[in-house]
Write a protein that holds these residues in place. Structure first.
Motif, PDB file in Angstrom:
ATOM      1  N   GLN A 229       0.870  -1.197   0.018  1.00 39.60           N
ATOM      2  CA  GLN A 229      -0.056  -0.086  -0.062  1.00 39.60           C
ATOM      3  C   GLN A 229       0.800   1.249  -0.089  1.00 39.60           C
ATOM      4  OE1 GLN A 229      -3.822   0.409  -0.326  1.00 39.60           O
ATOM      5  NE2 GLN A 229      -2.940  -1.414  -1.312  1.00 39.60           N
ATOM      6  N   HIS A 248      -2.185   3.418  -7.718  1.00 41.67           N
ATOM      7  CA  HIS A 248      -1.305   3.707  -6.717  1.00 41.67           C
ATOM      8  C   HIS A 248      -0.383   4.965  -6.817  1.00 41.67           C
ATOM      9  CE1 HIS A 248      -2.247   0.019  -4.519  1.00 41.67           C
ATOM     10  NE2 HIS A 248      -1.972  -0.627  -5.680  1.00 41.67           N
ATOM     11  N   ALA A 330      -4.859  -1.921   4.498  1.00 41.04           N
ATOM     12  CA  ALA A 330      -4.983  -0.491   4.341  1.00 41.04           C
ATOM     13  C   ALA A 330      -4.047   0.511   4.996  1.00 41.04           C
ATOM     14  CB  ALA A 330      -6.558  -0.138   4.856  1.00 41.04           C
ATOM     15  N   GLU A 332      -3.485   4.679   5.843  1.00 36.73           N
ATOM     16  CA  GLU A 332      -4.040   6.165   5.789  1.00 36.73           C
ATOM     17  C   GLU A 332      -2.876   6.782   4.922  1.00 36.73           C
ATOM     18  OE1 GLU A 332      -5.028   9.500   8.936  1.00 36.73           O
ATOM     19  OE2 GLU A 332      -4.375   7.508   9.667  1.00 36.73           O
ATOM     20  N   HIS A 334      -0.978   6.061   2.253  1.00 38.23           N
ATOM     21  CA  HIS A 334      -1.356   5.929   0.790  1.00 38.23           C
ATOM     22  C   HIS A 334      -2.726   6.409   0.463  1.00 38.23           C
ATOM     23  CE1 HIS A 334      -3.231   3.470  -2.149  1.00 38.23           C
ATOM     24  NE2 HIS A 334      -2.352   3.267  -2.804  1.00 38.23           N
ATOM     25  N   ASP A 335      -3.787   6.225   1.117  1.00 36.42           N
ATOM     26  CA  ASP A 335      -5.053   6.626   0.808  1.00 36.42           C
ATOM     27  C   ASP A 335      -5.177   8.316   0.694  1.00 36.42           C
ATOM     28  OD1 ASP A 335      -5.998   4.210   0.644  1.00 36.42           O
ATOM     29  OD2 ASP A 335      -7.026   4.163   2.667  1.00 36.42           O
ATOM     30  N   GLY A 339      -5.645  10.012  -2.753  1.00 35.30           N
ATOM     31  CA  GLY A 339      -6.786  10.872  -2.801  1.00 35.30           C
ATOM     32  C   GLY A 339      -6.256  12.511  -3.218  1.00 35.30           C
TER      33      GLY A 339
END
Length: 587
Positions: A229, A248, A330, A332, A334-335, A339
């Motif tokens: 991730q 990614h 998951a 955070e 990476h997201d 995002g």
């Protein structure tokens, strides 16, 4: 019937797969050109300037990975090749330069047009085959080809005018060209060490910085990013490996990067540098764990301190690593990064909306529509300047799209001649050349070559009569940009294109942009779009350093004072920048 050295040289090039030679004919090359004329498998591509010949050869070598050839005659002709060959050297593309030389008996006498080319070419070439007798010719020629192909580098063959016409010798030394199929595999212990480093960083921030060395390892890099991730930030040369729609991806970092790519690299705990010699050390972290995998040992640790360096092909290294790495779930970090990249892309789309109809036009609108209409296997040749910013931000090089340019050498005027080479190599593929007006007018003589051959190259020229990137560089340094230094007198380029025998359209209104790009796409011959754009559009880096901000503020303050003091040029410059920013043409 006996062959001469020039004919023997050509036979060796044919064995190496060469089908085209770019150059300008003259004296010492006459015998070589005559050999090409009599050979059915090789075509002489005559250009108007040798510099364009070397850029065209670079494009073919870069896109194919095979040997490409350019040629220049004695002295000045050979010297003109240098800049494009430096570009091939920096992009690690296998190019062979065939240069003429004065007759052997005249070397060292100061003969007409004599130049010590060995000294001149010493830095750009990995190998120089300086031929002084027919007997040594075949061994030296084959060595030059092997060096270029094995190292992804530039080689040169020096052919004196008298030897070029002599009867060839040394056929016993001729042999098939052997190409390496080897992969550079990593040390098992180092791969295990990397796997352990990753395990110790489980739950922490992990990022990937990927370069052009990942071209054959795209799937493996994505698989690693998926397991860890980890966001993927990439170099400019890797734009067509990790496109905007790739899983990614966080985008670019560096001077023309975006915030998500910058923060992914600078705010990580573990940075994996894969197949990149990213040059901008101020955009690399110095307070985290760094691992670098590269097929070139000297590049490891070249830019930043490395905790673990693995000398290997990226694909081979990741194939060994992936089974030893567990999925981390998951992230955070990476997201948040990915995002942010999507938010940035939405902002970019808004900035390139054709409803922003300020005139002169916003250049990014052209890039947006080219992205929408270009084919999935289009080749994009991107010149040096602000056009690089608009192309990398607004074009997604997905599917089988390719992007080439002068990304390491940073030379203007690569776009037109490299497009020539690309289109001749791939006649069935769309080729888009994206250039500024300064770059186009440096190489515009060979638009005639393109027109005469009817090559369906689509040429976008951003026409703002200014060296726009230089203007920004001056302002960041606190210097007031002066009109007499930066402005260039550029004619109506659509008229010029038509004069050359190609199609051309001048675009001055936002409502005409998409139609012009569709016309270019549908054209069966060369098509030039003369895009009249503003020079007030700012292309800002993802992170502005204090000295850059101070320099820009100082320059703007000086411009404002000069404008208030009656300097009409500076007043017009300020008005145009404000109008572009607020998207208004009101005075």
């Amino acid at each position: 019937m006996s062959r001469n050295v020039s004919e023997q040289l050509l036979e060796i090039l044919v064995e190496a797969g060469v089908t085209q030679v770019f150059g300008v004919i003259g004296d010492a090359l006459n015998a070589f050109a005559q050999a090409i004329h009599k050979h059915d498998e090789v075509e002489w591509i005559g250009v108007r300037h040798e510099g364009n010949a070397s850029y065209a050869a670079f494009a073919q070598a870069e896109l194919s990975g095979n040997l490409a050839v350019c040629a220049g005659t004695v002295g000045p002709g050979a010297l003109h090749l240098i800049n494009g060959l430096y570009n091939a050297k920096r992009e690690r593309s296998p190019v062979l330069a065939v240069t003429g030389q004065v007759p052997v008996g005249q070397i060292g006498t100061g003969f007409h047009q004599e130049v010590d080319l060995t000294k001149i070419y010493d830095d750009v070439c990995d190998f120089q085959a300086v031929i002084r007798s027919p007997e040594e010719a075949p061994r030296l020629i084959q060595r030059a080809i092997r060096e270029a192909l094995s190292n992804g580098s530039v080689s040169r063959i020096e052919l004196p005018a008298d030897i070029a016409e002599m009867a060839c010798e040394g056929d016993d030394y001729l042999q098939p060209l052997f190409r390496s199929r080897a992969a550079l595999v990593p040390d098992d212990a180092q791969v295990q060490q990397l796997a352990e480093l990753i395990r110790t960083h489980q739950g922490k921030r992990i990022s990937i910085l990927a370069g052009a060395g990942c071209r054959l390892a795209r799937d493996e890099v994505i698989a690693l990013a998926d397991k860890l991730q980890a966001p993927i930030t990439h170099s400019l040369r890797a734009c067509d490996i990790f496109d905007h729609d790739c899983p990614h991806v966080a985008g670019l970092t560096g001077l023309i990067g975006n915030p998500s790519g910058y923060h992914a690299v600078m705010n990580t705990d573990l940075l994996l540098m894969l197949g990149t010699d990213f040059p901008y050390t101020e955009y690399l972290p110095h307070d985290c764990t760094v691992v670098q995998i590269d097929s070139s040992l000297p590049r490891i640790g070249n830019r930043v301190g490395v905790d673990l360096g693995i000398h290997a092909d990226v694909k081979a290294a990741l194939q060994q690593l992936l089974p030893q790495v567990e999925s981390q779930g998951a992230s955070e970090f990476h997201d948040k990064i990915t995002g942010s990249f999507e938010d940035w892309r939405r902002e970019m789309r808004q900035a390139a909306d054709p409803s922003r109809d300020h005139e002169p036009l916003h250049p990014q609108i052209f890039a947006r529509f080219i992205n929408e209409h270009a084919s999935d296997d289009a080749i994009f040749v991107v010149d040096t300047g602000t056009i690089t910013v608009w192309a990398s931000r607004y074009i997604s090089f997905h599917s089988d799209r390719r992007m080439i340019g002068s990304f390491n050498h940073g030379s203007m005027a690569v776009g037109l001649p490299a497009a020539l080479g690309a289109q001749l190599l791939f006649p069935q593929r769309e080729v888009w050349a994206l250039v500024g007006d300064g770059a186009f007018t440096m190489a515009m003589q060979d638009w005639l070559t393109i027109a005469n051959r009817g090559l369906p190259i689509k040429m976008l020229v951003l026409h703002n009569s200014s060296l726009d990137l230089v203007k920004l560089e001056m302002e960041v340094a606190g210097i007031v940009p002066e009109k007499d230094v930066l402005e260039i007198d550029v004619p109506d380029l659509a008229d010029y294109s038509r004069w050359c025998g190609a199609e051309g359209v001048r675009v001055e209104h936002a409502g005409d942009i998409e139609a012009a790009i569709q016309r270019a796409k549908q054209s069966s011959g060369p098509f030039l779009i003369d895009a009249v754009v503003t020079n007030g559009e700012l292309s800002m880096p993802p992170k502005i350093k204090m000295e850059q901000a101070v320099g820009m503020a100082e320059s703007k303050a000086k411009q404002a004072w000069m404008a208030l003091s009656g300097d009409q040029v500076q007043w017009n410059n300020i008005k145009e920048e404000l109008a572009a920013y607020f998207d208004s043409s009101d005075d």
